[in-house]
Design a protein around this motif. Structure first.
Motif, PDB file in Angstrom:
ATOM      1  N   GLY A 139       0.825  -1.206   0.000  1.00  0.00           N
ATOM      2  CA  GLY A 139       0.000   0.000   0.000  1.00  0.00           C
ATOM      3  C   GLY A 139       0.857   1.254   0.000  1.00  0.00           C
ATOM      4  O   GLY A 139       0.552   2.240  -0.696  1.00  0.00           O
ATOM      5  N   LYS A 140       1.965   1.226   0.765  1.00  0.00           N
ATOM      6  CA  LYS A 140       2.888   2.365   0.776  1.00  0.00           C
ATOM      7  C   LYS A 140       3.552   2.542  -0.588  1.00  0.00           C
ATOM      8  O   LYS A 140       3.759   3.673  -1.046  1.00  0.00           O
ATOM      9  CB  LYS A 140       3.946   2.160   1.846  1.00  0.00           C
ATOM     10  CG  LYS A 140       3.439   2.235   3.267  1.00  0.00           C
ATOM     11  CD  LYS A 140       3.008   3.643   3.660  1.00  0.00           C
ATOM     12  CE  LYS A 140       4.168   4.593   3.750  1.00  0.00           C
ATOM     13  NZ  LYS A 140       3.768   5.918   4.297  1.00  0.00           N
ATOM     14  N   VAL A 141       3.888   1.440  -1.239  1.00  0.00           N
ATOM     15  CA  VAL A 141       4.480   1.513  -2.581  1.00  0.00           C
ATOM     16  C   VAL A 141       3.504   2.172  -3.548  1.00  0.00           C
ATOM     17  O   VAL A 141       3.881   3.054  -4.342  1.00  0.00           O
ATOM     18  CB  VAL A 141       4.864   0.102  -3.076  1.00  0.00           C
ATOM     19  CG1 VAL A 141       5.199   0.127  -4.569  1.00  0.00           C
ATOM     20  CG2 VAL A 141       6.042  -0.444  -2.278  1.00  0.00           C
ATOM     21  N   ILE A 142       2.247   1.760  -3.487  1.00  0.00           N
ATOM     22  CA  ILE A 142       1.229   2.339  -4.377  1.00  0.00           C
ATOM     23  C   ILE A 142       1.113   3.843  -4.149  1.00  0.00           C
ATOM     24  O   ILE A 142       1.079   4.635  -5.107  1.00  0.00           O
ATOM     25  CB  ILE A 142      -0.127   1.640  -4.157  1.00  0.00           C
ATOM     26  CG1 ILE A 142      -0.063   0.194  -4.674  1.00  0.00           C
ATOM     27  CG2 ILE A 142      -1.269   2.406  -4.831  1.00  0.00           C
ATOM     28  CD1 ILE A 142      -1.205  -0.677  -4.220  1.00  0.00           C
ATOM     29  N   GLU A 143       1.078   4.256  -2.894  1.00  0.00           N
ATOM     30  CA  GLU A 143       0.957   5.681  -2.596  1.00  0.00           C
ATOM     31  C   GLU A 143       2.189   6.452  -3.037  1.00  0.00           C
ATOM     32  O   GLU A 143       2.084   7.586  -3.531  1.00  0.00           O
ATOM     33  CB  GLU A 143       0.680   5.869  -1.106  1.00  0.00           C
ATOM     34  CG  GLU A 143      -0.685   5.331  -0.693  1.00  0.00           C
ATOM     35  CD  GLU A 143      -1.036   5.600   0.752  1.00  0.00           C
ATOM     36  OE1 GLU A 143      -2.232   5.517   1.093  1.00  0.00           O
ATOM     37  OE2 GLU A 143      -0.120   5.900   1.551  1.00  0.00           O
ATOM     38  N   LYS A 144       3.370   5.856  -2.876  1.00  0.00           N
ATOM     39  CA  LYS A 144       4.610   6.527  -3.294  1.00  0.00           C
ATOM     40  C   LYS A 144       4.630   6.739  -4.808  1.00  0.00           C
ATOM     41  O   LYS A 144       4.948   7.827  -5.297  1.00  0.00           O
ATOM     42  CB  LYS A 144       5.807   5.675  -2.858  1.00  0.00           C
ATOM     43  CG  LYS A 144       7.157   6.072  -3.469  1.00  0.00           C
ATOM     44  CD  LYS A 144       7.640   7.423  -2.943  1.00  0.00           C
ATOM     45  CE  LYS A 144       9.022   7.781  -3.531  1.00  0.00           C
ATOM     46  NZ  LYS A 144      10.083   6.861  -3.053  1.00  0.00           N
ATOM     47  N   LEU A 145       4.287   5.712  -5.569  1.00  0.00           N
ATOM     48  CA  LEU A 145       4.421   5.779  -7.019  1.00  0.00           C
ATOM     49  C   LEU A 145       3.306   6.581  -7.688  1.00  0.00           C
ATOM     50  O   LEU A 145       3.486   7.082  -8.797  1.00  0.00           O
ATOM     51  CB  LEU A 145       4.459   4.372  -7.610  1.00  0.00           C
ATOM     52  CG  LEU A 145       5.670   3.517  -7.205  1.00  0.00           C
ATOM     53  CD1 LEU A 145       5.609   2.150  -7.871  1.00  0.00           C
ATOM     54  CD2 LEU A 145       6.987   4.209  -7.538  1.00  0.00           C
ATOM     55  N   THR A 146       2.169   6.690  -7.038  1.00  0.00           N
ATOM     56  CA  THR A 146       1.046   7.429  -7.631  1.00  0.00           C
ATOM     57  C   THR A 146       0.902   8.837  -7.068  1.00  0.00           C
ATOM     58  O   THR A 146       0.248   9.682  -7.699  1.00  0.00           O
ATOM     59  CB  THR A 146      -0.276   6.682  -7.405  1.00  0.00           C
ATOM     60  OG1 THR A 146      -0.549   6.616  -5.995  1.00  0.00           O
ATOM     61  CG2 THR A 146      -0.211   5.275  -7.987  1.00  0.00           C
TER      62      THR A 146
END
Length: 315
Positions: A139-146
């Motif tokens: 979830g943190k990866v998704i927020e970082k990349l988007t």
């Protein structure tokens, strides 16, 4: 069946205090069935060229290097990839699992991730251990990349399939108008989890109707256009090298559901399960659950029976 909803029903009460009958349009917490939604987001980022599933997550060059630069990352932690987190082969084990262990209550997702980064670990990719925190990390990866909240990006992905009534849940005061109330048993608290913290691992809410319509767009059948390519779908559903009953966020190879993929989920006051087959998809959502030994086995059996009836019926 064949990318049409042939049966949908509600049984019992969505809100006991108001005698509100359950319908296929009511929203339910999905618990760990949320993980397949997180996987779908990761697959869309892969298709957009934002990441590869072999990308490292932590340490030098990792997707979240800057976010956890104040933590001393071990060599093993620096080798954890997106794929390891999706397959539960990161090397971290669920004892404890900070996502749902009560001693971590009140901590933010970042605090829980930092704990994991300094906790014992085996070599990534060598063992399967179901680890909810891995999906919190995704979830943190998704927020970082988007640059967007997990829920916001999830909704963008779902809109490609015409799905608009799936969300991250809230507490009882934040309950949506068409959401059920969760009735826990055995003294547990149906509202004891911070839904924002557990969002990518277990915080999504949806209806059976919306979930079935989403499956039409990822099931690989030709009638309804999928929102991921056949190549991405194949990657998503390929079994883990060290455990052939788990793919990327999806369980598989169960004798009850041959040639199909499935997942279950449970929280206090919640039981959820779905199966995506080559010709039949099924969803069962509950707003209560028993802690009597064997409850989950019975839920698996119930879904098996529905699945087999749908396979053999002439509609």
């Amino acid at each position: 069946r064949n990318e049409q909803i042939v049966y949908a029903s509600g049984v019992g009460l969505a809100v006991v205090e108001r005698d509100t009958r359950t319908t296929p349009g009511h929203l339910f917490r999905l618990a760990s069935v949320s993980k397949q939604f997180t996987t779908l987001c990761i697959m869309k980022l892969y298709e957009a060229g934002k990441l590869n599933i072999t990308d490292k997550v932590f340490g030098q060059g990792g997707l979240l290097e800057q976010e956890y630069s104040d933590v001393t990352i071990s060599p093993m932690a620096s080798r954890v990839t997106v794929q390891h987190l999706l397959q539960h082969t990161s090397g971290w084990k669920s004892n404890p699992d900070p996502m749902f262990t009560s001693s971590f209550s009140g901590q933010s997702l970042d605090q829980r991730i930092k704990y994991v980064l300094t906790s014992p670990q085996v070599e990534p990719g060598t063992e399967f251990s179901y680890f909810n925190m891995g999906f919190g990390m995704l979830g943190k990866v998704i927020e970082k990349l988007t640059g967007k909240k997990f829920e916001e990006y999830l909704k963008e992905v779902l809109l490609e399939a015409g799905i608009s009534d799936i969300h991250v849940g809230k507490d009882r005061n934040g309950r949506r108008a068409n959401e059920v109330v969760y009735y826990s048993q055995d003294g547990t608290n149906g509202y004891g989890n911070d839904m924002e913290v557990i969002a990518a691992a277990g915080g999504v809410i949806a209806s059976t109707e919306q979930m079935l319509r989403l499956l039409f767009h990822v099931d690989g059948l030709p009638g309804v256009a999928d929102i991921i390519t056949p190549q991405t779908r194949n990657m998503m559903l390929t079994p883990c090298p060290v455990y052939n009953r788990y793919a990327l966020g999806w369980r598989m190879n169960h004798t009850y559901y041959p040639d199909s993929w499935y997942h279950s989920g449970n929280l206090a006051g919640t039981a959820a399960m779905w199966v995506m087959g080559p010709g039949v998809n099924c969803v069962i959502l509950c707003n209560s659950r028993s802690y009597i030994s064997g409850f989950d086995d019975e839920l698996y059996g119930l879904l098996r029976d529905v699945f087999n009836i749908a396979k053999s019926a002439t509609w």
